[in-house]
Enzyme design. Sequence first.
Site, mmCIF file in Angstrom:
data_model
loop_
_atom_site.group_PDB
_atom_site.id
_atom_site.type_symbol
_atom_site.label_atom_id
_atom_site.label_comp_id
_atom_site.label_asym_id
_atom_site.label_seq_id
_atom_site.Cartn_x
_atom_site.Cartn_y
_atom_site.Cartn_z
ATOM 1 N NE ARG A 168 36.073 -34.887 -15.432
ATOM 2 C CZ ARG A 168 34.879 -35.817 -15.383
ATOM 3 N NH1 ARG A 168 34.956 -36.163 -13.931
ATOM 4 N NH2 ARG A 168 34.069 -36.076 -15.974
ATOM 5 N NE ARG A 221 25.762 -38.616 -8.784
ATOM 6 C CZ ARG A 221 25.987 -38.543 -10.230
ATOM 7 N NH1 ARG A 221 25.124 -38.900 -11.155
ATOM 8 N NH2 ARG A 221 27.219 -38.172 -10.578
ATOM 9 C CD GLU A 288 28.021 -37.606 -14.218
ATOM 10 O OE1 GLU A 288 28.171 -38.429 -13.031
ATOM 11 O OE2 GLU A 288 26.922 -37.451 -14.488
ATOM 12 C CG ASP A 321 32.747 -41.476 -8.170
ATOM 13 O OD1 ASP A 321 33.719 -41.145 -7.337
ATOM 14 O OD2 ASP A 321 32.221 -40.586 -8.807
ATOM 15 C CD GLU A 514 40.914 -36.681 -8.991
ATOM 16 O OE1 GLU A 514 39.775 -36.310 -8.795
ATOM 17 O OE2 GLU A 514 41.028 -37.223 -10.272
#
EC number: 3.2.1.28
Length: 578
Positions: A168, A221, A288, A321, A514
């Site tokens: 993504r 950010r 998002e 996150d 990931e």
Amino acid sequence: MPGSTWELHLLLLLGLGLGSEQALPPPCESQIYCHGELLHQVQMARLYPDDKQFVDMPLSTAPDQVLQSFAELAATYNNTVPREQLEKFVQEHFQAVGQELESWTPGDWKESPQFLQKISDPKLRAWAEQLHLLWKKLGKKIKPEVLSQPERFSLIYSQHPFIVPGGRFVEFYYWDSYWVMEGLLLSEMAETVKGMLQNFLDLVTAYGHIPNGGRVYYLQRSQPPLLTLMMDRYVAHTGDLAFLRENIETLALELDFWAENRTISVSSGGNSHTLNRYHVPYGGPRPESYSKDTELAHTLPEGSWETLWAELKAGAESGWDFSSRWLVGSPNPDSLGSIRTSKLVPVDLNAFLCQAEELLSGFYSRLGNESQATKYRNLRAQRIAALTALLWDEDKGAWFDYDLENQKKNHEFYPSNLTPLWAGCFSDPAIADKALQYLQDSQILNHRHGIPTSLQNTGQQWDFPNAWAPLQDLVIRGLAKSPSARTQEVAFQLAQNWIRTNFDVYSQRSAMYEKYDISNAQPGGGGEYEVQEGFGWTNGVALMLLDRYGDRLSSGTQLALLEPHCLAAALLLSFLTR
């Protein structure tokens, strides 16, 4: 510091107690991609499984026309557009995700980079060749219409092509790119790295900092500041001092952003220390992740929504996150609604900045500017003193995040606790061996598939049982700095564990991921989206470890190197041979 009386002075108060009347500015000006009724209605209707899909769609017409058409549509439905009509509206006014990007094959990709010859195990060498090949699949180039009509896109224009993480994540991401660049340099793709560096330098020139990623909704950010380190690796590989000379003031400008916008001052025993934190004083849900942030806010009193959304953005700025790391010390540490990222002084952020100050000092010296070299040398010395005074725990042999409100260290395990070792921001050469003892005491060496992100299983993706490639690198290269053969051997064994996990999963699925679940040596889970394939920084770290330890690493077909007792045996052997 046991027995110390702590006095806390915050230079930046925003985000530590916002009232409901204090609305924060949105993450960007776009009333389509960052805030506004259109964004709200589309995301809350959940037209797509992933909120990111909508805010990545290019517009078919000018934004003013889209907004006018939506206002007219909303008026016919008493301002609440039915789902079916929303779907039709989006189809008419937006294009499919990815239309503004094209696949790009790096021009400097070559068949057989030299580092492959250092890998003794033939299966690992063949796998490394596949990883090297993946750079071709992860290359992207932005189409010129993003430059000529930027208002129609959420994508931020970059002049040079780049390597993306994958899945993504089809745009650049800041801190991911460091480990990608390390892999690219091993693949002898310095021109690709230079282009990516130039993109980042252009962003600093335009915005004063590097955004979290290459979308307008990420603009306010950043992410862990590794630009100066990227430049160092490029210059070390190429000797391109002209490029450094042209851009050194831009490197300094990025550090100014962190000094001016993310700084706090903490006093202990009459001494004041300046350190940094993650802090994003911008309001509204993350575009998002809009529906998730909105739903989470509705579990809290309305007066705390802006604070929540700012803390979520700060958590995204950290790169973690999300994690129990940002929930510790809250009244309800099991709920993401209690996130308090800006209330913590992170070990890793300050280690990254300490390293950048050292590198920038060295750059200025090489270029003959001793006054600037001295400035950054002094800043580094001050930061090491602050890290030692506030974050270092001599008894435990590690650094720990400092809780500003509760005025104490967070003694939970995170690999980030050892970042100063990786960054070279310490003065005692025995610290690497103390760090090894800390890992043993925390029972981290018992995990045979990788170093866990924490020891808390919260369902957040930056917690147990997930393991992430960059965190493996922080610990492994940190330990490898030790002059002790014992500590260096453990660094190798941790590298062997991680390579075996990556290799085994690739052998099963023909993909890199990931993150990985170290409880079962499979792709990781948890968090806000499905695990993604690709994957930029995972590939980069794997190539780094294969380069460093290629003459010793095994694919596991002949030797069982990965059981916990093997680490214990390695430690015992090193004691006997010292």
